[in-house]
Design a protein around this motif. Structure first.
Motif, PDB file in Angstrom:
ATOM      1  N   ARG A  15      36.610-139.701 -36.773  1.00 37.58           N
ATOM      2  CA  ARG A  15      35.540-140.614 -37.201  1.00 37.58           C
ATOM      3  C   ARG A  15      35.710-141.011 -38.662  1.00 37.58           C
ATOM      4  NH1 ARG A  15      30.736-137.723 -34.044  1.00 37.58           N
ATOM      5  NH2 ARG A  15      30.680-139.114 -32.253  1.00 37.58           N
ATOM      6  N   VAL A  16      36.017-140.029 -39.500  1.00 40.97           N
ATOM      7  CA  VAL A  16      36.252-140.315 -40.920  1.00 40.97           C
ATOM      8  C   VAL A  16      37.439-141.261 -41.066  1.00 40.97           C
ATOM      9  CG1 VAL A  16      36.939-139.298 -43.133  1.00 40.97           C
ATOM     10  CG2 VAL A  16      35.196-138.181 -41.732  1.00 40.97           C
ATOM     11  N   TYR A  19      36.341-144.799 -40.030  1.00 45.06           N
ATOM     12  CA  TYR A  19      35.552-145.473 -41.067  1.00 45.06           C
ATOM     13  C   TYR A  19      36.442-145.940 -42.212  1.00 45.06           C
ATOM     14  CZ  TYR A  19      31.539-143.313 -38.708  1.00 45.06           C
ATOM     15  OH  TYR A  19      30.606-142.920 -37.790  1.00 45.06           O
ATOM     16  N   SER A  20      37.401-145.109 -42.572  1.00 43.48           N
ATOM     17  CA  SER A  20      38.319-145.459 -43.652  1.00 43.48           C
ATOM     18  C   SER A  20      39.188-146.661 -43.271  1.00 43.48           C
ATOM     19  CB  SER A  20      39.196-144.257 -43.991  1.00 43.48           C
ATOM     20  OG  SER A  20      40.124-144.580 -44.979  1.00 43.48           O
ATOM     21  N   ALA A  22      38.484-148.966 -41.073  1.00 46.01           N
ATOM     22  CA  ALA A  22      37.631-150.157 -40.998  1.00 46.01           C
ATOM     23  C   ALA A  22      37.356-150.711 -42.394  1.00 46.01           C
ATOM     24  CB  ALA A  22      36.316-149.824 -40.288  1.00 46.01           C
ATOM     25  N   ASP A  23      37.103-149.820 -43.350  1.00 51.71           N
ATOM     26  CA  ASP A  23      36.868-150.268 -44.727  1.00 51.71           C
ATOM     27  C   ASP A  23      38.114-150.889 -45.341  1.00 51.71           C
ATOM     28  OD1 ASP A  23      34.207-149.522 -44.801  1.00 51.71           O
ATOM     29  OD2 ASP A  23      34.598-147.595 -45.790  1.00 51.71           O
ATOM     30  N   THR A  32      42.750-149.996 -37.116  1.00 48.50           N
ATOM     31  CA  THR A  32      41.364-149.648 -36.828  1.00 48.50           C
ATOM     32  C   THR A  32      41.143-149.555 -35.320  1.00 48.50           C
ATOM     33  OG1 THR A  32      40.700-150.834 -38.829  1.00 48.50           O
ATOM     34  CG2 THR A  32      38.963-150.305 -37.248  1.00 48.50           C
ATOM     35  N   SER A  36      40.137-146.260 -33.185  1.00 48.80           N
ATOM     36  CA  SER A  36      38.953-146.296 -32.344  1.00 48.80           C
ATOM     37  C   SER A  36      39.278-145.877 -30.907  1.00 48.80           C
ATOM     38  CB  SER A  36      38.354-147.700 -32.354  1.00 48.80           C
ATOM     39  OG  SER A  36      37.258-147.774 -31.488  1.00 48.80           O
TER      40      SER A  36
END
Length: 58
Positions: A15-16, A19-20, A22-23, A32, A36
């Motif tokens: 998950r971390v 998020y990274s 995606a950012d 990404t 996912s």
């Protein structure tokens, strides 16, 4: 994978990572999306452990 605790740890890390990614790359970037999809696989494994027999495995 020895148990669901190990799987939960992997899910938290993924998950971390998601998020990274995606950012850094955006939601539509292959990194990404790949991350996912891997997270989805881990979540499906956890679901199969917690709810055996409720889903057909592929």
């Amino acid at each position: 994978m020895s148990n669901s605790s190990d799987l939960l740890t992997l899910i938290q890390h993924k998950r971390v990572e998601l998020y990274s990614a995606a950012d850094q790359y955006g939601l539509n970037h292959f990194e990404t999306i790949n991350c996912s999809q891997h997270l989805d696989e881990l979540l499906n494994k956890l679901s199969a452990i917690n709810h055996p027999g409720t889903r057909e495995e592929s």
